[in-house]
Scaffold this active site. Structure first.
Site, PDB file in Angstrom:
ATOM      1  N   PHE A   1      44.539  39.687  19.084  1.00 52.43           N
ATOM      2  CA  PHE A   1      43.398  40.098  19.903  1.00 52.43           C
ATOM      3  C   PHE A   1      43.934  40.744  21.168  1.00 52.43           C
ATOM      4  O   PHE A   1      44.671  40.130  21.933  1.00 52.43           O
ATOM      5  CB  PHE A   1      42.500  38.922  20.287  1.00 52.43           C
ATOM      6  CG  PHE A   1      41.310  39.363  21.104  1.00 52.43           C
ATOM      7  CD1 PHE A   1      40.163  39.825  20.475  1.00 52.43           C
ATOM      8  CD2 PHE A   1      41.352  39.355  22.490  1.00 52.43           C
ATOM      9  CE1 PHE A   1      39.081  40.275  21.219  1.00 52.43           C
ATOM     10  CE2 PHE A   1      40.273  39.811  23.237  1.00 52.43           C
ATOM     11  CZ  PHE A   1      39.131  40.258  22.604  1.00 52.43           C
TER      12      PHE A   1
ATOM     13  N   ASP B   1      52.701  42.181  23.607  1.00 52.29           N
ATOM     14  CA  ASP B   1      51.425  42.081  24.324  1.00 52.29           C
ATOM     15  C   ASP B   1      51.447  40.801  25.143  1.00 52.29           C
ATOM     16  O   ASP B   1      51.173  39.720  24.638  1.00 52.29           O
ATOM     17  CB  ASP B   1      50.273  42.087  23.321  1.00 52.29           C
ATOM     18  CG  ASP B   1      48.922  41.854  23.984  1.00 52.29           C
ATOM     19  OD1 ASP B   1      48.869  41.782  25.228  1.00 52.29           O
ATOM     20  OD2 ASP B   1      47.920  41.725  23.253  1.00 52.29           O
TER      21      ASP B   1
ATOM     22  N   LYS C   1      45.646  41.073  33.289  1.00 53.83           N
ATOM     23  CA  LYS C   1      45.101  39.795  33.765  1.00 53.83           C
ATOM     24  C   LYS C   1      45.730  39.354  35.077  1.00 53.83           C
ATOM     25  O   LYS C   1      45.345  39.801  36.140  1.00 53.83           O
ATOM     26  CB  LYS C   1      45.239  38.738  32.674  1.00 53.83           C
ATOM     27  CG  LYS C   1      44.312  38.964  31.462  1.00 53.83           C
ATOM     28  CD  LYS C   1      44.385  37.796  30.503  1.00 53.83           C
ATOM     29  CE  LYS C   1      43.518  37.997  29.268  1.00 53.83           C
ATOM     30  NZ  LYS C   1      42.088  37.825  29.520  1.00 53.83           N
TER      31      LYS C   1
END
Length: 425
Positions: A163, A250, A279
């Site tokens: 994801f 990632d 983030k």
């Protein structure tokens, strides 16, 4: 028990039932959201108004321990004074120019990150999914320019259950039907293989010379904090080098201290070819993401082949620079590692008929709630009532990812709330 059963049976069929669990003031805000906003996300029924450190407050002044941290974004804690100060100062000085011009802080951030993390160059973007998109563009462009893959044949491998967002490229890489069904046609030449399986990875790399990259999360977050076996990352590095394929890590969620190291790949002392950050790169203060790689990879892009109006703005760069300095100065990776051990020790004592499994590294953790005992959403509602906020992943995994600034006493308070809630449902 009677209230719990009503929550369980009514959650999906009658959302108005959940409204009765919050004040009229909050109900009105939620109703307005439902009336004028999209319904593509399902927020927990609480209206937040203030944050500080590891705490959040709702509109009625009730305080909660934050065990979600904006999906592992607010590593530096809510409204960190240093971040607030830099944000205010930069807003009052120069907040946006676009990349049409040079700015003093853009190169400062790039130099700091490349020296800290051991890469040649950094390209800033805004959101994590944009970082993922850029990494794939870089890999394909490198594949054509350097590896000499025939035109339109470049293939990217992804681990199943990945994801990294919901852009068309991201959902094309997804194996979750909810993400990609009825959004096609999808991006071609995206292939998926099992996570944590070096044998299949090598079979793919050996048989398809058109593969330019393998993109993988070192720990699969949204899939339920899935941690690979020891040696998997070393194996990925070895195979990608052997077959001249770029390894894209990632680390949008796992990076910058969350798992007890600066990067999750540091657990096995490995270095990817392309690193994606997001983030915590801005501590949630402002959308900032970016990609680090070698000069060979990044300089395949010529002027006009990529860009972003907001990516690399003075405000974004100033905030990101301070956010990473806070992580370093306050040794938040070390704090995550130490406190993560406490989380594991405490939550592994919960009876298996209540929670079947604990998963985690550092302060990226998950507790699998036994579906025969309670629904994950139900548990989060009860935790909310007890003063702790989180959300389930994949229905049953209770996320435990507080700000990395959380103190041991705050952490233990939250863990006691979790244990007491599970034991009294």
């Amino acid at each position: 028990m009677q209230v719990v059963m009503r929550i369980t049976s009514s959650t999906n069929r009658n959302p108005n039932f959940l409204m009765r669990l919050v004040s009229t003031h909050q109900q009105n805000v939620i109703k307005r959201d439902e009336q004028y906003g999209g319904h593509h996300f399902k927020p927990l029924p609480v209206v937040l108004d203030k944050g500080e450190g590891a705490y959040l407050w709702d509109m009625d002044g009730k305080r909660y321990l934050d065990f979600l941290a904006g999906f592992a974004t607010v590593n530096q804690g809510h409204c960190h004074p240093r971040l607030v100060k830099v944000m205010r100062e930069q807003c009052g000085k120069l907040h946006h120019t676009s990349r049409a011009f040079f700015t003093s802080v853009h190169g400062e951030l790039a130099e700091y990150l490349t020296r800290l993390l051991g890469f040649d160059r950094f390209i800033p973007m805004n959101t994590g999914v944009e970082g993922g998109d850029l990494s794939i563009k870089l890999a394909r462009h490198w594949g054509y320019k350097i590896k000499k893959i025939p035109t339109d044949k470049a293939t990217v491998l992804f681990a199943e259950n990945n994801f990294w967002g919901r852009s068309l490229a991201a959902i094309s890489a997804s194996t979750e039907p909810l993400n990609y069904k009825d959004f096609g046609p999808l991006v071609p030449n995206f292939e998926k293989i099992p996570f944590d399986d070096l044998k299949i990875l090598e079979e793919k790399l050996k048989t398809n010379p058109h593969i330019c990259a393998f993109m993988v999360e070192p720990i699969q977050g949204e899939a339920g904090v899935r941690i690979p076996t020891d040696g998997y990352l070393r194996g990925v590095r070895h195979l990608c080098t052997k077959y001249n394929v770029l390894w894209i890590a990632d680390e949008v969620q796992t990076g910058l201290g969350r798992t007890g190291y600066r990067l999750a790949v540091d657990h096995e002392k490995q270095k990817p070819d392309i690193l994606i950050l997001g983030k915590a790169l801005s501590g949630g203060m402002y959308p900032v993401s970016g990609v680090l790689a070698s000069s060979e990879i990044i300089l395949t892009l010529q002027p006009g082949t990529h860009g972003s109006t907001y990516g690399g703005s003075p405000l974004a760069c100033a905030v990101a620079l301070e956010a990473v300095r806070i992580l370093e100065d306050e040794k938040l990776a070390e704090n995550a590692k130490r406190l993560g051990n406490i989380v594991r020790t405490e939550l592994e004592t919960i009876p298996r008929d209540l929670a079947t499994e604990f998963r985690g590294q550092g302060l990226l953790c998950g507790l699998m709630i036994n579906k025969d005992f309670a629904q994950g959403w139900q548990v989060c509602l009860r935790l909310r009532d007890a003063g702790l906020l989180s959300r389930p992943a994949h229905g049953q995994l209770l996320r435990i990812s507080p700000p990395l600034t959380i103190t041991e006493s705050q952490l233990r308070e939250g863990l006691e709330i979790i244990k007491k809630t599970l034991l009294t449902i």
